[in-house]
Design an enzyme around this catalytic site. Sequence first.
Site, mmCIF file in Angstrom:
data_model
loop_
_atom_site.group_PDB
_atom_site.id
_atom_site.type_symbol
_atom_site.label_atom_id
_atom_site.label_comp_id
_atom_site.label_asym_id
_atom_site.label_seq_id
_atom_site.Cartn_x
_atom_site.Cartn_y
_atom_site.Cartn_z
ATOM 1 N N HIS A 191 -7.580 -3.599 4.345
ATOM 2 C CA HIS A 191 -7.015 -2.236 4.353
ATOM 3 C C HIS A 191 -7.787 -1.373 3.348
ATOM 4 O O HIS A 191 -8.187 -0.242 3.637
ATOM 5 C CB HIS A 191 -5.524 -2.280 3.986
ATOM 6 C CG HIS A 191 -4.933 -0.950 3.615
ATOM 7 N ND1 HIS A 191 -5.160 -0.350 2.383
ATOM 8 C CD2 HIS A 191 -4.167 -0.077 4.293
ATOM 9 C CE1 HIS A 191 -4.551 0.819 2.338
ATOM 10 N NE2 HIS A 191 -3.933 1.008 3.489
ATOM 11 N N ASN A 192 -7.997 -1.913 2.163
ATOM 12 C CA ASN A 192 -8.693 -1.144 1.133
ATOM 13 C C ASN A 192 -10.158 -0.918 1.480
ATOM 14 O O ASN A 192 -10.715 0.136 1.167
ATOM 15 C CB ASN A 192 -8.565 -1.850 -0.225
ATOM 16 C CG ASN A 192 -7.196 -1.634 -0.840
ATOM 17 O OD1 ASN A 192 -6.226 -1.362 -0.131
ATOM 18 N ND2 ASN A 192 -7.088 -1.763 -2.135
ATOM 19 N N GLU B 214 -10.102 1.859 3.704
ATOM 20 C CA GLU B 214 -9.804 3.037 2.849
ATOM 21 C C GLU B 214 -11.094 3.562 2.195
ATOM 22 O O GLU B 214 -11.382 4.764 2.223
ATOM 23 C CB GLU B 214 -8.770 2.599 1.801
ATOM 24 C CG GLU B 214 -8.459 3.572 0.693
ATOM 25 C CD GLU B 214 -7.524 2.924 -0.350
ATOM 26 O OE1 GLU B 214 -6.451 2.417 0.014
ATOM 27 O OE2 GLU B 214 -7.888 2.917 -1.544
ATOM 28 N N SER C 41 0.818 -1.210 0.000
ATOM 29 C CA SER C 41 0.000 0.000 0.000
ATOM 30 C C SER C 41 0.851 1.258 0.000
ATOM 31 O O SER C 41 1.955 1.282 0.531
ATOM 32 C CB SER C 41 -0.919 0.038 1.225
ATOM 33 O OG SER C 41 -1.675 1.239 1.200
ATOM 34 N N LYS D 114 -4.502 -6.867 3.101
ATOM 35 C CA LYS D 114 -4.482 -5.717 2.178
ATOM 36 C C LYS D 114 -5.901 -5.410 1.683
ATOM 37 O O LYS D 114 -6.288 -4.244 1.531
ATOM 38 C CB LYS D 114 -3.542 -5.996 0.998
ATOM 39 C CG LYS D 114 -3.563 -4.901 -0.073
ATOM 40 C CD LYS D 114 -3.135 -3.561 0.497
ATOM 41 C CE LYS D 114 -2.989 -2.388 -0.428
ATOM 42 N NZ LYS D 114 -3.790 -2.161 -1.543
HETATM 43 C C1 6PG Z 1 -3.148 1.418 -1.738
HETATM 44 C C2 6PG Z 1 -4.383 1.592 -2.553
HETATM 45 C C3 6PG Z 1 -4.202 0.988 -3.908
HETATM 46 C C4 6PG Z 1 -5.226 1.441 -4.912
HETATM 47 C C5 6PG Z 1 -6.567 0.854 -4.673
HETATM 48 C C6 6PG Z 1 -7.655 1.779 -5.110
HETATM 49 O O1 6PG Z 1 -3.273 0.857 -0.669
HETATM 50 O O2 6PG Z 1 -2.093 1.855 -2.184
HETATM 51 O O3 6PG Z 1 -5.462 0.972 -1.913
HETATM 52 O O4 6PG Z 1 -4.128 -0.407 -3.749
HETATM 53 O O5 6PG Z 1 -5.280 2.823 -4.951
HETATM 54 O O6 6PG Z 1 -6.602 -0.319 -5.411
HETATM 55 O O7 6PG Z 1 -8.761 1.033 -5.315
HETATM 56 P P1 6PG Z 1 -9.994 1.498 -6.161
HETATM 57 O O8 6PG Z 1 -9.496 1.811 -7.544
HETATM 58 O O9 6PG Z 1 -10.885 0.332 -6.099
HETATM 59 O O10 6PG Z 1 -10.519 2.722 -5.483
#
Ligand code: 6PG
Length: 467
Positions: A187-188, A191, A130, A184
């Site tokens: 985590h997303n 996010e 990430s 991960k």
């Molecule tokens: C990270 C982000 C990265 C990416 C996501 C965005 O941790 O660096 O999460 O993995 O920006 O995949 O996901 P979306 O395109 O689904 O918003």
Amino acid sequence: MRQADIGVYGLGTMGSAIALNMAEKGIPVAVANRESEWVADFVTEAGPLSSQIIACEDLKAFVAALSSPRVVLFMIPSGVPVDDMISQVLPLLEAGDMIVDAGNADFHDTRRRSKDLQAHGVHFVGMGVSGGEEGARHGPSMMVGGSAESWARLHPVLNAIAADFKGNPCVAHVGPDGAGHFVKTVHNGIEYADMQVIAELYGIMRDASARQASEIGQVFAAWNTGPLQSFLTEITATILQAEDPQTGWPVVDVIRDQAGQKGTGRWTVIEALKLGQSPSGIEAAVGARSWSSQKDLRAEIAESLTETLSAEVPQDDVLGAAFEAARLLLHLQGFAVLQAASQTYDWALDLSRIAEIWRAGCIIRSVLLNDLADILKDTEDDSALLRYPAIQTRLRVTVPALRAVVAASIQAGVPVPAMSALLAWFDTMRQARGTTNLIQAQRDFFGYHGYERIDADGPQHGPWWSR
Ligand code: 6PG
């Protein structure tokens, strides 16, 4: 012939950044790419760092450039391309070598690949990375899933390139097989929910208080100096105060309100539901992106379903406290998904350690995660985080604000799907007697499903069946 410690295959944005990060840390790195002409350009752009880079024309040269046991790191699109590359590289590897998939993979694929490669004596590591391009280049947060042996081989390289939090590298071996990619994925999910809550707060200030983007940006900038400090708060403040060079308008005002998604937020929800969890804040965030894509329908309905609504919007400090409550609740939901997966897959995830490696480098890094890393240290079991006194104290202080903000938003007709879903979860969890007694009665009435009485053991049926 000079040998590399590790090979990075895939010189897209993330692969290039991570290879340069390694080279900068003095790690000899072999690089290759499906389109081999990218390799020369990459080496030219690497400038002085190119002395650490071994440029390889094809997969055979790439594998030959690696010291044994070999580490092949794939930074390529997830899904079928990973399976294709595994089948191409496998005949070139030996027992004891390892393949690292550093993309955003579905953890089920990672578990399958780990099992398949075990039969060949090759370690498969599923590693969540990430921090976007900036993180990959200067210090990502990395969540490693795989064997203890592969971690022993990998961790010197990963420690060197990871983000640093006060002397602690933000990388950990979180568990076997798919654990790294699962962590991960969650985590997303977190996010997504954090971004959605931020967007809802922006929406309240914009639509219920008629405030300009730059002014809202200043509110976020002020929040970023206290307990709400985080990467996402910070970039929101910057974004909201940025001007569109073409029109001179705030740049957010010229961006279409349709959010994309690549799938990790949705995976979090799907897996959570399968594990018997319902991370309502994350679900709401995924759903809100889907609703946003129905732009034409929304534009049409906005013309016909008009209502004149208004509400007194709480002051900025109350909005901030609501943000604190929502952010805490959405993290609790994410961690609950991790706990459930840990039990189901026997991963023994260490939540405090996970919070620690999320303190720097990753997209959700925040003061809250610094605090959670400490709070979660005091636990020895998988107890629900809502039980922790330190968490309860925070909720007691901040949830009244969340309630006030959700209530005002509903009155004003401003949608707050994530904040209201988080509040609903909180209110459900602090309700000793809920309302599913009625649902049980309905299920029994139409389907003879039975229910348990409060004063007797065993399945019972209602009087509607004694006829
Ligand atoms: C990270 C982000 C990265 C990416 C996501 C965005 O941790 O660096 O999460 O993995 O920006 O995949 O996901 P979306 O395109 O689904 O918003």
